[in-house]
Design a protein around this motif. Structure first.
Motif, mmCIF file in Angstrom:
data_model
loop_
_atom_site.group_PDB
_atom_site.id
_atom_site.type_symbol
_atom_site.label_atom_id
_atom_site.label_comp_id
_atom_site.label_asym_id
_atom_site.label_seq_id
_atom_site.Cartn_x
_atom_site.Cartn_y
_atom_site.Cartn_z
ATOM 1 N N SER A 1 0.822 -1.214 0.000
ATOM 2 C CA SER A 1 0.000 0.000 0.000
ATOM 3 C C SER A 1 0.854 1.261 0.000
ATOM 4 O O SER A 1 0.622 2.191 -0.779
ATOM 5 N N SER B 1 3.215 1.373 -3.364
ATOM 6 C CA SER B 1 2.459 1.637 -4.594
ATOM 7 C C SER B 1 1.922 3.060 -4.617
ATOM 8 O O SER B 1 1.934 3.720 -5.656
ATOM 9 N N ALA B 2 1.469 3.574 -3.473
ATOM 10 C CA ALA B 2 1.009 4.961 -3.419
ATOM 11 C C ALA B 2 2.155 5.912 -3.738
ATOM 12 O O ALA B 2 1.988 6.869 -4.522
ATOM 13 N N ILE C 1 -0.967 13.124 -8.184
ATOM 14 C CA ILE C 1 -2.274 12.847 -7.600
ATOM 15 C C ILE C 1 -3.332 13.470 -8.496
ATOM 16 O O ILE C 1 -3.425 14.689 -8.611
ATOM 17 N N PHE D 1 -6.727 8.884 -8.680
ATOM 18 C CA PHE D 1 -5.620 8.335 -7.892
ATOM 19 C C PHE D 1 -6.050 7.099 -7.100
ATOM 20 O O PHE D 1 -5.366 6.076 -7.118
ATOM 21 N N LEU D 2 -7.170 7.191 -6.386
ATOM 22 C CA LEU D 2 -7.604 6.055 -5.559
ATOM 23 C C LEU D 2 -7.878 4.800 -6.383
ATOM 24 O O LEU D 2 -7.533 3.695 -5.960
ATOM 25 N N TRP E 1 -4.488 3.472 -7.443
ATOM 26 C CA TRP E 1 -3.805 2.917 -6.283
ATOM 27 C C TRP E 1 -4.411 1.571 -5.897
ATOM 28 O O TRP E 1 -3.686 0.601 -5.641
#
Length: 82
Positions: free
Chosen positions: A24, A27-28, A37, A41-42, A45
């Motif tokens: 997590s 990768s972010a 961003i 983005f979410l 991700w």
């Protein structure tokens, strides 16, 4: 919830938690550095985590015992150094 899972599952739980946390975070960071961003983005991700976790989890389970042995070899206890 505390104490509801048998201790024999500790290495698997450790591997799952370690790998999901690392995947997590890494990768972010990679997405932010390479793509910034953006509004999606979410979604990007989540897709990245979903595709890399199945690789990271078994890797941690296989590699962790060797890493523990190497760390044990490289470190000493107080009684070992006297």
């Amino acid at each position: 919830m505390r104490g509801s899972i048998p201790p024999r599952f500790a290495p698997i739980i450790f591997g799952a938690l370690l790998s999901i946390i690392m995947v997590s975070i890494v990768s972010a960071a990679v997405i932010v550095v390479n793509q910034g961003i953006a509004t999606d983005f979410l979604a990007r991700w989540a897709r990245s985590v979903a595709t890399t976790f199945p690789i990271a989890f078994p890797t941690v389970l296989v590699v962790a015992p060797t890493v523990r042995r190497v760390v044990g070899y490289l470190t000493t206890t107080r009684s070992d150094s006297t």
